[in-house]
Design a protein around this motif. Structure first.
Motif, mmCIF file in Angstrom:
data_model
loop_
_atom_site.group_PDB
_atom_site.id
_atom_site.type_symbol
_atom_site.label_atom_id
_atom_site.label_comp_id
_atom_site.label_asym_id
_atom_site.label_seq_id
_atom_site.Cartn_x
_atom_site.Cartn_y
_atom_site.Cartn_z
ATOM 1 N N LEU A 9 -33.562 10.641 -29.708
ATOM 2 C CA LEU A 9 -32.867 8.827 -29.320
ATOM 3 C C LEU A 9 -34.460 8.459 -28.499
ATOM 4 C CD1 LEU A 9 -29.370 9.384 -29.672
ATOM 5 C CD2 LEU A 9 -30.826 7.478 -31.104
ATOM 6 N N PHE A 10 -34.610 8.964 -27.269
ATOM 7 C CA PHE A 10 -35.488 7.797 -26.397
ATOM 8 C C PHE A 10 -36.611 8.383 -27.060
ATOM 9 C CE2 PHE A 10 -32.201 7.560 -23.209
ATOM 10 C CZ PHE A 10 -32.781 7.169 -22.187
ATOM 11 N N ILE A 11 -37.432 9.592 -27.497
ATOM 12 C CA ILE A 11 -38.975 9.030 -28.636
ATOM 13 C C ILE A 11 -38.479 8.166 -30.050
ATOM 14 C CG2 ILE A 11 -40.174 11.015 -29.918
ATOM 15 C CD1 ILE A 11 -39.151 13.379 -28.134
ATOM 16 N N PHE A 12 -37.306 8.603 -30.444
ATOM 17 C CA PHE A 12 -37.531 7.381 -31.347
ATOM 18 C C PHE A 12 -37.953 5.311 -31.428
ATOM 19 C CE2 PHE A 12 -34.520 5.265 -34.804
ATOM 20 C CZ PHE A 12 -34.732 4.834 -35.851
ATOM 21 N N SER A 13 -36.857 5.502 -29.742
ATOM 22 C CA SER A 13 -36.681 4.372 -29.656
ATOM 23 C C SER A 13 -37.807 3.734 -29.040
ATOM 24 C CB SER A 13 -35.705 3.783 -28.714
ATOM 25 O OG SER A 13 -35.588 2.901 -28.269
ATOM 26 N N GLY A 14 -38.656 4.776 -28.343
ATOM 27 C CA GLY A 14 -39.878 4.218 -27.864
ATOM 28 C C GLY A 14 -40.305 4.216 -29.249
ATOM 29 N N LEU A 15 -40.787 4.840 -29.712
ATOM 30 C CA LEU A 15 -41.935 5.138 -30.949
ATOM 31 C C LEU A 15 -41.478 4.009 -31.894
ATOM 32 C CD1 LEU A 15 -44.241 6.611 -32.252
ATOM 33 C CD2 LEU A 15 -42.283 7.641 -33.824
ATOM 34 N N ILE A 16 -40.036 3.070 -32.139
ATOM 35 C CA ILE A 16 -40.302 2.518 -33.080
ATOM 36 C C ILE A 16 -40.744 1.448 -32.225
ATOM 37 C CG2 ILE A 16 -38.717 0.118 -33.583
ATOM 38 C CD1 ILE A 16 -39.047 2.389 -35.597
ATOM 39 N N LYS A 17 -41.057 0.762 -30.910
ATOM 40 C CA LYS A 17 -41.277 -0.518 -29.660
ATOM 41 C C LYS A 17 -42.616 0.021 -30.053
ATOM 42 C CE LYS A 17 -38.294 -0.238 -26.495
ATOM 43 N NZ LYS A 17 -36.878 0.845 -27.206
ATOM 44 N N ALA A 18 -43.351 0.822 -29.895
ATOM 45 C CA ALA A 18 -44.710 1.363 -29.507
ATOM 46 C C ALA A 18 -45.021 1.141 -30.985
ATOM 47 C CB ALA A 18 -44.752 2.162 -28.862
ATOM 48 N N ASN A 19 -43.660 1.012 -31.880
ATOM 49 C CA ASN A 19 -45.186 0.651 -33.241
ATOM 50 C C ASN A 19 -45.434 -0.821 -33.229
ATOM 51 O OD1 ASN A 19 -45.698 0.867 -36.480
ATOM 52 N ND2 ASN A 19 -44.055 -1.076 -36.384
ATOM 53 N N ASP A 20 -45.368 -1.707 -32.240
ATOM 54 C CA ASP A 20 -44.739 -3.305 -32.676
ATOM 55 C C ASP A 20 -44.863 -4.066 -31.140
ATOM 56 O OD1 ASP A 20 -45.125 -5.982 -33.409
ATOM 57 O OD2 ASP A 20 -42.814 -6.209 -33.757
ATOM 58 N N PRO A 21 -46.038 -3.445 -30.143
ATOM 59 C CA PRO A 21 -44.793 -3.747 -28.858
ATOM 60 C C PRO A 21 -45.553 -4.900 -28.590
ATOM 61 C CG PRO A 21 -47.644 -2.755 -29.042
ATOM 62 C CD PRO A 21 -46.590 -2.292 -30.334
ATOM 63 N N LEU A 22 -46.315 -6.258 -29.532
ATOM 64 C CA LEU A 22 -46.309 -7.508 -29.462
ATOM 65 C C LEU A 22 -45.147 -8.415 -29.610
ATOM 66 C CD1 LEU A 22 -48.502 -9.640 -28.412
ATOM 67 C CD2 LEU A 22 -49.101 -9.618 -31.110
ATOM 68 N N GLY A 23 -44.220 -7.782 -30.836
ATOM 69 C CA GLY A 23 -42.857 -8.054 -31.206
ATOM 70 C C GLY A 23 -41.888 -8.103 -29.414
ATOM 71 N N PHE A 24 -42.243 -6.723 -29.262
ATOM 72 C CA PHE A 24 -41.173 -5.802 -27.931
ATOM 73 C C PHE A 24 -41.326 -6.806 -26.907
ATOM 74 C CE2 PHE A 24 -39.852 -2.561 -24.950
ATOM 75 C CZ PHE A 24 -39.273 -2.678 -24.838
ATOM 76 N N SER A 25 -43.171 -7.805 -26.511
ATOM 77 C CA SER A 25 -43.297 -8.364 -25.562
ATOM 78 C C SER A 25 -42.647 -9.947 -25.925
ATOM 79 C CB SER A 25 -44.825 -8.713 -25.573
ATOM 80 O OG SER A 25 -45.639 -9.258 -25.996
ATOM 81 N N TYR A 26 -42.642 -9.790 -26.444
ATOM 82 C CA TYR A 26 -41.890 -11.634 -26.829
ATOM 83 C C TYR A 26 -40.232 -11.404 -26.695
ATOM 84 C CZ TYR A 26 -46.337 -12.226 -30.103
ATOM 85 O OH TYR A 26 -46.789 -12.564 -30.503
ATOM 86 N N LYS A 27 -40.026 -10.390 -26.916
ATOM 87 C CA LYS A 27 -38.225 -9.870 -26.411
ATOM 88 C C LYS A 27 -38.227 -10.196 -25.057
ATOM 89 C CE LYS A 27 -36.081 -9.915 -29.667
ATOM 90 N NZ LYS A 27 -35.258 -10.947 -29.614
ATOM 91 N N LEU A 28 -39.238 -9.438 -24.452
ATOM 92 C CA LEU A 28 -39.052 -8.946 -22.881
ATOM 93 C C LEU A 28 -39.143 -10.750 -22.463
ATOM 94 C CD1 LEU A 28 -41.285 -6.262 -22.205
ATOM 95 C CD2 LEU A 28 -38.907 -6.180 -21.733
ATOM 96 N N GLU A 29 -40.564 -11.454 -22.908
ATOM 97 C CA GLU A 29 -40.737 -12.891 -22.474
ATOM 98 C C GLU A 29 -39.062 -13.618 -22.633
ATOM 99 O OE1 GLU A 29 -44.101 -14.423 -24.560
ATOM 100 O OE2 GLU A 29 -45.337 -13.247 -23.591
ATOM 101 N N GLU A 30 -37.798 -12.982 -23.415
ATOM 102 C CA GLU A 30 -37.092 -13.847 -23.480
ATOM 103 C C GLU A 30 -35.438 -13.417 -22.712
ATOM 104 O OE1 GLU A 30 -34.640 -13.608 -27.704
ATOM 105 O OE2 GLU A 30 -36.835 -13.249 -28.516
ATOM 106 N N TYR A 31 -36.107 -12.373 -22.020
ATOM 107 C CA TYR A 31 -35.254 -11.537 -21.224
ATOM 108 C C TYR A 31 -35.475 -12.621 -19.192
ATOM 109 C CZ TYR A 31 -32.612 -8.292 -23.416
ATOM 110 O OH TYR A 31 -31.755 -7.737 -24.386
ATOM 111 N N PHE A 32 -36.727 -12.789 -19.615
ATOM 112 C CA PHE A 32 -37.477 -13.727 -18.454
ATOM 113 C C PHE A 32 -37.226 -14.818 -18.339
ATOM 114 C CE2 PHE A 32 -41.568 -10.153 -18.868
ATOM 115 C CZ PHE A 32 -40.922 -9.613 -18.214
ATOM 116 N N GLU A 33 -36.895 -15.037 -19.257
ATOM 117 C CA GLU A 33 -36.699 -16.481 -19.202
ATOM 118 C C GLU A 33 -35.120 -16.695 -18.773
ATOM 119 O OE1 GLU A 33 -36.189 -20.513 -22.406
ATOM 120 O OE2 GLU A 33 -37.282 -18.793 -23.038
ATOM 121 N N VAL A 34 -34.360 -15.392 -19.247
ATOM 122 C CA VAL A 34 -33.079 -16.226 -19.015
ATOM 123 C C VAL A 34 -32.663 -15.354 -17.765
ATOM 124 C CG1 VAL A 34 -31.289 -14.085 -18.833
ATOM 125 C CG2 VAL A 34 -31.688 -15.188 -21.287
ATOM 126 N N PHE A 35 -33.813 -14.389 -17.241
ATOM 127 C CA PHE A 35 -33.200 -14.827 -15.701
ATOM 128 C C PHE A 35 -34.175 -15.125 -14.861
ATOM 129 C CE2 PHE A 35 -31.527 -10.452 -17.535
ATOM 130 C CZ PHE A 35 -30.633 -10.124 -17.279
#
Length: 383
Positions: free
Chosen positions: A16-42
């Motif tokens: 599950l951890f490999i799958f989760s990491g692999l799916i996000k690593a397939n689109d790291p730029l998209g994941f970075s946009y999601k992190l920016e949303e969390y940065f804004e919240v906090f």
């Protein structure tokens, strides 16, 4: 029996951890946009400039920890790492769900979109699974000799990190977004007739002018009881609307293309029966200037020799975009759209779409755009 259960949890958590990491690593730029949303919240937006690096490293960490658990290397440290990571993810998903802030956590990227509560439930189940190898961490034995296991771990880390760097520079291996190659944008924006739409319930707060009595009623009760006909009852405040049942939602619902004066060009641009070369740069302040110059030279040749319509799509202001165009001597027409759909169109800044009749014939990261001769041979000569 106990050892079998430990192995089951070990394999389940690792995969599950490999799958989760692999799916996000397939689109790291998209994941970075999601992190920016969390940065804004906090309120930690100062980390935005590190979002991409953090996204790639976090994906790598997930895959490495999952792989390490499978092969049993450094079990104590790995078990602690997995536990802390799932607690961290659990906190984020609970916060998103409870306070209704980030409405998709990005746990499995865009491949498997989950609601915040679904994400939190998934994390709680995973936490229970992680606790088994954590509690038995000192009993986990490596399946290889220590030196061999370390080499496998280093190799896995290099591959995981390299995969994230590659997909960032050359776009996702699998495109899970609505603007994938072959998609017809106008079709993806339509709502078919007869489908179930979102169902809402409106709540009214009522007050009796004579007695001062108050009531709260749903819209159905409000109409059924005919209380609206009674002049003694008045609606107090603004009626509250609540989503009761989620209905059909078009894959593309927020795309509107306008010129500098605010005129809508969405239909015109997406109904062009000939090829259009669309340069997508959602943020001109951060776009790769060298790539823009190369694409401009490509646009000049395409326009002059094959009358290809070339367009720059950006979310910058008209004033900013015009100044940018003047500085780079751009020949493209400039149109404007919200940054969210532009980021979904192509995971690059800039990226390129080749459109025909609203269909995405192909798309490229600025690192992989074909040469002018390559475009002519494969597309323009056959138009």
């Amino acid at each position: 029996m106990k050892n079998s259960f430990i192995w089951f949890c070990r394999i389940a958590v690792g995969l599950l951890f490999i799958f989760s990491g692999l799916i996000k690593a397939n689109d790291p730029l998209g994941f970075s946009y999601k992190l920016e949303e969390y940065f804004e919240v906090f309120h930690i937006m100062f980390l935005n400039s590190f979002a991409l690096t953090m996204a790639i490293l976090l994906c790598t960490l997930e895959m490495v920890l999952g792989f390490a658990l499978l092969i049993g290397v450094r079990a104590v440290k790995v078990a602690w790492g997995l536990l802390l990571l799932i607690i961290f993810f659990g906190f984020l998903t609970f916060y998103s769900a409870f306070f209704k802030v980030v409405q998709t956590c990005g746990c499995f990227g865009d491949a498997i979109p989950l609601t915040p509560w679904q994400s939190f439930s998934k994390d709680m189940i995973l936490l229970l699974l992680v606790l088994v190898p954590f509690i038995n961490r000192k009993k986990i034995q490596p399946i290889f000799k220590p030196k061999t296991a370390d080499k496998w771990l280093i190799g896995a880390a290099v591959v995981a990190l390299g995969f994230g760097i590659y997909t960032y520079n050359f776009m996702p291996i699998i495109d899970f977004l609505p603007y994938k190659i072959g998609a017809n944008i106008p079709d993806e924006m339509k709502t078919p007739p007869g489908v179930q739409l979102d169902e809402f319930e409106v709540t009214y707060n009522l007050k009796n002018k004579k007695t001062g009595e108050t009531k709260t009623m749903s819209d159905k009760e409000y109409l059924k009881t005919n209380i609206w006909k009674d002049a003694n009852w008045e609606v107090v405040g603004t009626p509250e609307s609540r989503l009761v049942k989620k209905g059909f939602e078009p894959k593309i619902r927020d795309l509107s293309i306008q010129d500098g004066q605010g005129n809508d060009y969405t239909k015109e641009l997406l109904s062009n029966p000939f090829y259009s070369l669309v340069i997508v740069a959602h943020d001109l302040d951060k776009t790769n200037a060298e790539a823009i110059n190369r694409l401009n030279a490509l646009a000049i040749n395409a326009t002059e020799n094959y009358n290809i319509r070339t367009i720059l799509l950006t979310s910058n202001s008209a004033q900013s975009a015009e100044a940018f165009a003047k500085a780079h001597k751009l020949v493209t027409e400039i149109f404007y759209a919200d940054g969210v759909p532009l980021k979904e169109m192509v995971r690059a800044n800039p990226g390129v779409l080749l459109l025909k009749n609203g269909t995405i014939i192909n798309k490229w990261h600025y690192h992989t755009v074909p040469t002018y001769d390559g475009l002519v041979k494969k597309y323009f000569q056959q138009q």
